[in-house]
Design a protein around this motif. Structure first.
Motif, PDB file in Angstrom:
ATOM      1  N   SER A  44       0.849  -1.193   0.000  1.00  0.00           N
ATOM      2  CA  SER A  44       0.000   0.000   0.000  1.00  0.00           C
ATOM      3  C   SER A  44       0.882   1.239   0.000  1.00  0.00           C
ATOM      4  CB  SER A  44      -0.889   0.047   1.242  1.00  0.00           C
ATOM      5  OG  SER A  44      -1.808  -0.992   1.233  1.00  0.00           O
ATOM      6  N   ILE A  45       0.374   2.300  -0.614  1.00  0.00           N
ATOM      7  CA  ILE A  45       1.055   3.583  -0.604  1.00  0.00           C
ATOM      8  C   ILE A  45       0.090   4.606  -0.036  1.00  0.00           C
ATOM      9  CG2 ILE A  45       2.124   5.404  -1.981  1.00  0.00           C
ATOM     10  CD1 ILE A  45       2.741   3.225  -4.081  1.00  0.00           C
ATOM     11  N   HIS A  46       0.532   5.342   0.981  1.00  0.00           N
ATOM     12  CA  HIS A  46      -0.247   6.438   1.550  1.00  0.00           C
ATOM     13  C   HIS A  46       0.476   7.727   1.192  1.00  0.00           C
ATOM     14  CE1 HIS A  46      -1.900   3.635   4.932  1.00  0.00           C
ATOM     15  NE2 HIS A  46      -2.299   3.286   3.726  1.00  0.00           N
ATOM     16  N   LEU A  47      -0.275   8.718   0.724  1.00  0.00           N
ATOM     17  CA  LEU A  47       0.317   9.980   0.299  1.00  0.00           C
ATOM     18  C   LEU A  47      -0.218  11.118   1.162  1.00  0.00           C
ATOM     19  CD1 LEU A  47       2.126  11.366  -1.855  1.00  0.00           C
ATOM     20  CD2 LEU A  47       0.038  11.692  -3.205  1.00  0.00           C
ATOM     21  N   TYR A  48       0.701  11.938   1.676  1.00  0.00           N
ATOM     22  CA  TYR A  48       0.370  13.112   2.490  1.00  0.00           C
ATOM     23  C   TYR A  48       0.999  14.347   1.860  1.00  0.00           C
ATOM     24  CZ  TYR A  48      -0.987   9.870   6.165  1.00  0.00           C
ATOM     25  OH  TYR A  48      -1.597   8.875   6.881  1.00  0.00           O
ATOM     26  N   TYR A  49       0.360  15.510   2.078  1.00  0.00           N
ATOM     27  CA  TYR A  49       0.853  16.763   1.507  1.00  0.00           C
ATOM     28  C   TYR A  49       0.786  17.887   2.525  1.00  0.00           C
ATOM     29  CZ  TYR A  49       1.188  20.837  -1.567  1.00  0.00           C
ATOM     30  OH  TYR A  49       1.557  22.018  -2.152  1.00  0.00           O
ATOM     31  N   CYS A  50       1.858  18.663   2.597  1.00  0.00           N
ATOM     32  CA  CYS A  50       1.922  19.853   3.446  1.00  0.00           C
ATOM     33  C   CYS A  50       1.883  21.072   2.528  1.00  0.00           C
ATOM     34  CB  CYS A  50       3.200  19.856   4.279  1.00  0.00           C
ATOM     35  SG  CYS A  50       3.405  21.356   5.272  1.00  0.00           S
ATOM     36  N   GLU A  51       0.772  21.785   2.538  1.00  0.00           N
ATOM     37  CA  GLU A  51       0.615  22.945   1.665  1.00  0.00           C
ATOM     38  C   GLU A  51       1.634  24.030   1.992  1.00  0.00           C
ATOM     39  OE1 GLU A  51      -2.446  25.645  -0.612  1.00  0.00           O
ATOM     40  OE2 GLU A  51      -3.036  23.743   0.232  1.00  0.00           O
ATOM     41  N   GLN A  52       1.875  24.261   3.258  1.00  0.00           N
ATOM     42  CA  GLN A  52       2.794  25.319   3.690  1.00  0.00           C
ATOM     43  C   GLN A  52       4.193  25.129   3.091  1.00  0.00           C
ATOM     44  OE1 GLN A  52       3.212  25.550   7.921  1.00  0.00           O
ATOM     45  NE2 GLN A  52       4.547  27.314   7.857  1.00  0.00           N
ATOM     46  N   GLU A  53       4.650  23.893   3.027  1.00  0.00           N
ATOM     47  CA  GLU A  53       5.998  23.595   2.540  1.00  0.00           C
ATOM     48  C   GLU A  53       6.029  23.106   1.091  1.00  0.00           C
ATOM     49  OE1 GLU A  53       8.946  23.851   4.333  1.00  0.00           O
ATOM     50  OE2 GLU A  53       7.750  24.824   5.883  1.00  0.00           O
ATOM     51  N   GLN A  54       4.867  22.871   0.479  1.00  0.00           N
ATOM     52  CA  GLN A  54       4.770  22.214  -0.832  1.00  0.00           C
ATOM     53  C   GLN A  54       5.602  20.936  -0.816  1.00  0.00           C
ATOM     54  OE1 GLN A  54       5.863  25.306  -3.677  1.00  0.00           O
ATOM     55  NE2 GLN A  54       3.715  25.824  -3.917  1.00  0.00           N
ATOM     56  N   HIS A  55       5.340  20.126   0.199  1.00  0.00           N
ATOM     57  CA  HIS A  55       6.148  18.949   0.489  1.00  0.00           C
ATOM     58  C   HIS A  55       5.238  17.728   0.649  1.00  0.00           C
ATOM     59  CE1 HIS A  55       8.778  16.468   3.204  1.00  0.00           C
ATOM     60  NE2 HIS A  55       9.649  16.845   2.292  1.00  0.00           N
ATOM     61  N   TYR A  56       5.634  16.619   0.069  1.00  0.00           N
ATOM     62  CA  TYR A  56       4.878  15.373   0.150  1.00  0.00           C
ATOM     63  C   TYR A  56       5.626  14.354   1.000  1.00  0.00           C
ATOM     64  CZ  TYR A  56       1.903  16.803  -3.763  1.00  0.00           C
ATOM     65  OH  TYR A  56       0.998  17.461  -4.563  1.00  0.00           O
ATOM     66  N   ILE A  57       4.867  13.417   1.546  1.00  0.00           N
ATOM     67  CA  ILE A  57       5.436  12.235   2.179  1.00  0.00           C
ATOM     68  C   ILE A  57       4.707  11.032   1.595  1.00  0.00           C
ATOM     69  CG2 ILE A  57       5.776  10.913   4.297  1.00  0.00           C
ATOM     70  CD1 ILE A  57       5.744  13.535   5.826  1.00  0.00           C
ATOM     71  N   ARG A  58       5.485  10.106   1.060  1.00  0.00           N
ATOM     72  CA  ARG A  58       4.940   8.858   0.534  1.00  0.00           C
ATOM     73  C   ARG A  58       5.338   7.759   1.519  1.00  0.00           C
ATOM     74  NH1 ARG A  58       6.596   8.134  -5.243  1.00  0.00           N
ATOM     75  NH2 ARG A  58       8.651   8.395  -4.351  1.00  0.00           N
ATOM     76  N   VAL A  59       4.320   7.092   2.086  1.00  0.00           N
ATOM     77  CA  VAL A  59       4.562   6.004   3.035  1.00  0.00           C
ATOM     78  C   VAL A  59       4.231   4.696   2.315  1.00  0.00           C
ATOM     79  CG1 VAL A  59       3.978   5.019   5.284  1.00  0.00           C
ATOM     80  CG2 VAL A  59       3.899   7.508   4.961  1.00  0.00           C
ATOM     81  N   ASN A  60       5.239   3.872   2.114  1.00  0.00           N
ATOM     82  CA  ASN A  60       5.064   2.567   1.483  1.00  0.00           C
ATOM     83  C   ASN A  60       4.947   1.513   2.575  1.00  0.00           C
ATOM     84  OD1 ASN A  60       5.841   2.991  -1.602  1.00  0.00           O
ATOM     85  ND2 ASN A  60       7.162   4.277  -0.355  1.00  0.00           N
ATOM     86  N   LEU A  61       3.874   0.730   2.513  1.00  0.00           N
ATOM     87  CA  LEU A  61       3.643  -0.299   3.528  1.00  0.00           C
ATOM     88  C   LEU A  61       3.541  -1.673   2.879  1.00  0.00           C
ATOM     89  CD1 LEU A  61       1.282   2.217   4.307  1.00  0.00           C
ATOM     90  CD2 LEU A  61       1.867   1.090   6.424  1.00  0.00           C
ATOM     91  N   GLN A  62       4.009  -2.654   3.609  1.00  0.00           N
ATOM     92  CA  GLN A  62       3.837  -4.046   3.211  1.00  0.00           C
ATOM     93  C   GLN A  62       3.426  -4.802   4.460  1.00  0.00           C
ATOM     94  OE1 GLN A  62       7.286  -5.934   1.434  1.00  0.00           O
ATOM     95  NE2 GLN A  62       5.920  -6.919  -0.026  1.00  0.00           N
TER      96      GLN A  62
END
Length: 87
Positions: A44-62
């Motif tokens: 699974s891939i979970h995607l998060y976004y921080c508007e203030q920083e224009q920064h993403y975090i992609r969390v890959n899970l197995q």
């Protein structure tokens, strides 16, 4: 019933404590909004976004455990299909 904001002070903290997608998380003092998830086979891939920083975090899970946490910057909107192809 109030929902507690999941807070992570580092990537290591996320590796050790991340368990499930949340509407919002706090990472290194910034709020990230959940943008969606994609499931492929046993991953699974979970995607998060921080508007203030224009920064993403992609969390890959197995098997519901994070095995790769990738922070990245993008000035363009990132879709889950693009995230999956890039991983």
């Amino acid at each position: 019933m109030a929902v507690t904001l999941q807070k992570y002070c580092s990537r290591q903290d996320m590796y050790e404590n991340y368990s499930t997608a949340a509407k919002e998380i706090e990472f290194e003092g910034r709020i990230y909004e959940f943008k969606g998830s994609k499931r492929v086979n046993d991953r699974s891939i979970h995607l998060y976004y921080c508007e203030q920083e224009q920064h993403y975090i992609r969390v890959n899970l197995q098997f519901n455990l994070p095995f790769l946490i990738e922070p990245f910057y993008s000035v363009n909107e990132v879709t889950l299909n693009a995230v999956y192809r890039a991983s």
